[in-house]
Design a protein around this motif. Structure first.
Motif, PDB file in Angstrom:
ATOM      1  N   LEU A  37       0.677  -1.171  -0.049  1.00 34.17           N
ATOM      2  CA  LEU A  37       0.055  -0.055   0.251  1.00 34.17           C
ATOM      3  C   LEU A  37       0.830   1.190   0.056  1.00 34.17           C
ATOM      4  CD1 LEU A  37      -2.731   1.640   0.118  1.00 34.17           C
ATOM      5  CD2 LEU A  37      -2.622   1.071   2.644  1.00 34.17           C
ATOM      6  N   SER A  38       1.948   1.097   0.727  1.00 39.22           N
ATOM      7  CA  SER A  38       3.075   2.382   0.855  1.00 39.22           C
ATOM      8  C   SER A  38       3.322   2.674  -0.702  1.00 39.22           C
ATOM      9  CB  SER A  38       3.649   1.947   1.692  1.00 39.22           C
ATOM     10  OG  SER A  38       5.014   3.172   2.022  1.00 39.22           O
ATOM     11  N   ARG A  39       3.752   1.545  -1.079  1.00 38.44           N
ATOM     12  CA  ARG A  39       4.240   1.782  -2.745  1.00 38.44           C
ATOM     13  C   ARG A  39       3.323   2.490  -3.620  1.00 38.44           C
ATOM     14  NH1 ARG A  39       8.328  -0.198  -4.946  1.00 38.44           N
ATOM     15  NH2 ARG A  39       7.279  -1.011  -6.749  1.00 38.44           N
ATOM     16  N   ILE A  40       2.196   2.040  -3.445  1.00 44.00           N
ATOM     17  CA  ILE A  40       0.982   2.813  -4.064  1.00 44.00           C
ATOM     18  C   ILE A  40       0.815   4.313  -3.953  1.00 44.00           C
ATOM     19  CG2 ILE A  40      -1.679   2.841  -4.870  1.00 44.00           C
ATOM     20  CD1 ILE A  40      -1.387  -0.310  -4.355  1.00 44.00           C
ATOM     21  N   LEU A  41       0.614   4.444  -2.377  1.00 42.53           N
ATOM     22  CA  LEU A  41       0.503   5.803  -1.922  1.00 42.53           C
ATOM     23  C   LEU A  41       1.492   6.732  -2.470  1.00 42.53           C
ATOM     24  CD1 LEU A  41      -1.023   5.083   1.568  1.00 42.53           C
ATOM     25  CD2 LEU A  41      -2.405   5.474  -0.413  1.00 42.53           C
ATOM     26  N   ASN A  42       2.666   6.122  -2.550  1.00 44.51           N
ATOM     27  CA  ASN A  42       4.155   6.888  -2.782  1.00 44.51           C
ATOM     28  C   ASN A  42       4.396   7.054  -4.269  1.00 44.51           C
ATOM     29  OD1 ASN A  42       4.542   8.045  -0.168  1.00 44.51           O
ATOM     30  ND2 ASN A  42       5.320   5.770   0.296  1.00 44.51           N
ATOM     31  N   GLY A  43       3.286   6.599  -5.055  1.00 47.09           N
ATOM     32  CA  GLY A  43       3.496   6.635  -6.433  1.00 47.09           C
ATOM     33  C   GLY A  43       4.682   5.513  -7.054  1.00 47.09           C
ATOM     34  N   HIS A  44       4.857   4.824  -6.421  1.00 43.36           N
ATOM     35  CA  HIS A  44       6.064   3.703  -6.980  1.00 43.36           C
ATOM     36  C   HIS A  44       5.414   2.409  -7.511  1.00 43.36           C
ATOM     37  CE1 HIS A  44       8.952   6.326  -5.223  1.00 43.36           C
ATOM     38  NE2 HIS A  44       8.346   6.141  -3.935  1.00 43.36           N
ATOM     39  N   ALA A  45       4.298   2.161  -7.172  1.00 49.43           N
ATOM     40  CA  ALA A  45       3.358   1.270  -7.775  1.00 49.43           C
ATOM     41  C   ALA A  45       1.998   1.605  -8.172  1.00 49.43           C
ATOM     42  CB  ALA A  45       3.558  -0.027  -6.792  1.00 49.43           C
ATOM     43  N   GLY A  46       1.580   0.844  -9.187  1.00 49.10           N
ATOM     44  CA  GLY A  46       0.014   1.241  -9.823  1.00 49.10           C
ATOM     45  C   GLY A  46      -0.929   0.506  -9.150  1.00 49.10           C
ATOM     46  N   VAL A  47      -2.148   0.753  -9.615  1.00 49.97           N
ATOM     47  CA  VAL A  47      -3.135  -0.053  -9.053  1.00 49.97           C
ATOM     48  C   VAL A  47      -3.415  -1.223 -10.036  1.00 49.97           C
ATOM     49  CG1 VAL A  47      -5.772   0.175  -8.587  1.00 49.97           C
ATOM     50  CG2 VAL A  47      -4.478   1.984  -7.876  1.00 49.97           C
ATOM     51  N   SER A  48      -3.311  -2.425  -9.261  1.00 50.39           N
ATOM     52  CA  SER A  48      -3.809  -3.535 -10.311  1.00 50.39           C
ATOM     53  C   SER A  48      -5.191  -3.633 -10.367  1.00 50.39           C
ATOM     54  CB  SER A  48      -2.943  -4.751  -9.691  1.00 50.39           C
ATOM     55  OG  SER A  48      -3.563  -4.865  -8.338  1.00 50.39           O
ATOM     56  N   PRO A  49      -5.637  -4.630 -11.069  1.00 50.56           N
ATOM     57  CA  PRO A  49      -6.997  -5.085 -11.209  1.00 50.56           C
ATOM     58  C   PRO A  49      -7.608  -5.524  -9.719  1.00 50.56           C
ATOM     59  CG  PRO A  49      -6.186  -5.586 -13.274  1.00 50.56           C
ATOM     60  CD  PRO A  49      -5.152  -5.228 -12.259  1.00 50.56           C
ATOM     61  N   ASP A  50      -6.505  -6.510  -9.168  1.00 54.81           N
ATOM     62  CA  ASP A  50      -7.025  -6.725  -7.964  1.00 54.81           C
ATOM     63  C   ASP A  50      -7.274  -5.868  -6.683  1.00 54.81           C
ATOM     64  OD1 ASP A  50      -6.807  -9.467  -6.062  1.00 54.81           O
ATOM     65  OD2 ASP A  50      -5.335  -8.053  -4.969  1.00 54.81           O
ATOM     66  N   MET A  51      -6.193  -4.860  -6.573  1.00 56.54           N
ATOM     67  CA  MET A  51      -6.024  -3.856  -6.020  1.00 56.54           C
ATOM     68  C   MET A  51      -7.308  -2.932  -6.143  1.00 56.54           C
ATOM     69  SD  MET A  51      -5.109  -2.211  -3.318  1.00 56.54           S
ATOM     70  CE  MET A  51      -3.576  -2.832  -2.984  1.00 56.54           C
ATOM     71  N   ALA A  52      -7.783  -2.726  -7.430  1.00 55.36           N
ATOM     72  CA  ALA A  52      -8.975  -1.948  -7.872  1.00 55.36           C
ATOM     73  C   ALA A  52     -10.298  -2.714  -7.269  1.00 55.36           C
ATOM     74  CB  ALA A  52      -8.923  -1.975  -9.415  1.00 55.36           C
ATOM     75  N   VAL A  53     -10.299  -4.093  -7.297  1.00 55.62           N
ATOM     76  CA  VAL A  53     -11.434  -4.680  -6.580  1.00 55.62           C
ATOM     77  C   VAL A  53     -11.504  -4.374  -4.811  1.00 55.62           C
ATOM     78  CG1 VAL A  53     -12.506  -6.999  -5.957  1.00 55.62           C
ATOM     79  CG2 VAL A  53     -11.740  -6.180  -8.482  1.00 55.62           C
ATOM     80  N   ARG A  54     -10.452  -4.395  -4.347  1.00 52.54           N
ATOM     81  CA  ARG A  54     -10.011  -4.271  -2.971  1.00 52.54           C
ATOM     82  C   ARG A  54     -10.677  -2.888  -2.898  1.00 52.54           C
ATOM     83  NH1 ARG A  54      -6.895  -8.163  -0.206  1.00 52.54           N
ATOM     84  NH2 ARG A  54      -6.140  -9.689  -1.956  1.00 52.54           N
ATOM     85  N   LEU A  55      -9.906  -1.874  -3.414  1.00 53.07           N
ATOM     86  CA  LEU A  55     -10.253  -0.410  -3.328  1.00 53.07           C
ATOM     87  C   LEU A  55     -11.894  -0.342  -3.546  1.00 53.07           C
ATOM     88  CD1 LEU A  55      -7.400   1.297  -4.938  1.00 53.07           C
ATOM     89  CD2 LEU A  55      -7.832   1.156  -2.451  1.00 53.07           C
ATOM     90  N   ALA A  56     -12.489  -0.874  -4.360  1.00 50.43           N
ATOM     91  CA  ALA A  56     -13.927  -0.538  -4.575  1.00 50.43           C
ATOM     92  C   ALA A  56     -14.702  -1.164  -3.473  1.00 50.43           C
ATOM     93  CB  ALA A  56     -14.210  -1.129  -5.855  1.00 50.43           C
ATOM     94  N   ARG A  57     -14.451  -2.243  -3.127  1.00 57.02           N
ATOM     95  CA  ARG A  57     -15.023  -2.863  -2.055  1.00 57.02           C
ATOM     96  C   ARG A  57     -14.835  -2.194  -0.669  1.00 57.02           C
ATOM     97  NH1 ARG A  57     -14.528  -9.229  -1.527  1.00 57.02           N
ATOM     98  NH2 ARG A  57     -16.391  -8.781  -0.213  1.00 57.02           N
ATOM     99  N   ALA A  58     -13.824  -1.568  -0.392  1.00 55.67           N
ATOM    100  CA  ALA A  58     -13.448  -0.800   1.007  1.00 55.67           C
ATOM    101  C   ALA A  58     -14.002   0.390   1.052  1.00 55.67           C
ATOM    102  CB  ALA A  58     -11.994  -0.872   1.187  1.00 55.67           C
TER     103      ALA A  58
END
Length: 95
Positions: A39-60
Motif C-alpha cells: 500500500l505504501s508503494r501505491i500511495l507514494n507513486g512507486h506502484a500502480g493500481v492492479s485489477p486486484d487492488m482495484a477490486v479491493r479499493l472498490a469494496r473498501a
C-alpha cells in the motif's frame, strides 16, 4: 477529453479515502488484506493500481473497480505522452 497531468491514484487514495477516515497506512492495509509495504508503494507513486487492488479499493471505499483502473490508465497514459517524442515506431499502412 484527457486530463493533463492527472494525479497518481495513490494520491487520491491518501487524500480522498484515508485522510477523511483518519486511517493509517497500516490500518488501511490490514483492512484491504494486503501488506503495508504494498500500500505504501501505491500511495507514494512507486506502484500502480492492479485489477486486484482495484477490486479491493472498490469494496473498501464504495467505488467501482473500473473507476480505479481508469484513474491508473489516465495517469500511465499521461506519463507516456510526456515521453512521446522519444518513442520511435514504424507506421504501417494498409494497401
Amino acid at each position: 477529453m484527457p486530463m493533463h497531468n492527472p494525479p497518481h491514484p495513490g494520491e487520491i487514495i491518501r487524500e480522498e479515502c484515508l485522510k477523511p477516515l483518519d486511517l493509517t497506512i497500516t490500518g488501511a492495509a490490514e483492512g484491504l488484506g494486503i501488506h503495508r509495504k504494498n500500500l505504501s508503494r501505491i500511495l507514494n507513486g512507486h506502484a500502480g493500481v492492479s485489477p486486484d487492488m482495484a477490486v479491493r479499493l472498490a469494496r473498501a471505499f464504495g467505488s467501482t473497480p473500473e473507476t480505479w483502473l481508469k484513474l491508473q490508465m489516465a495517469y500511465d497514459l499521461s506519463r507516456a505522452r510526456e515521453k512521446e517524442e522519444n518513442i520511435r515506431v514504424k507506421q504501417f499502412v494498409s494497401a
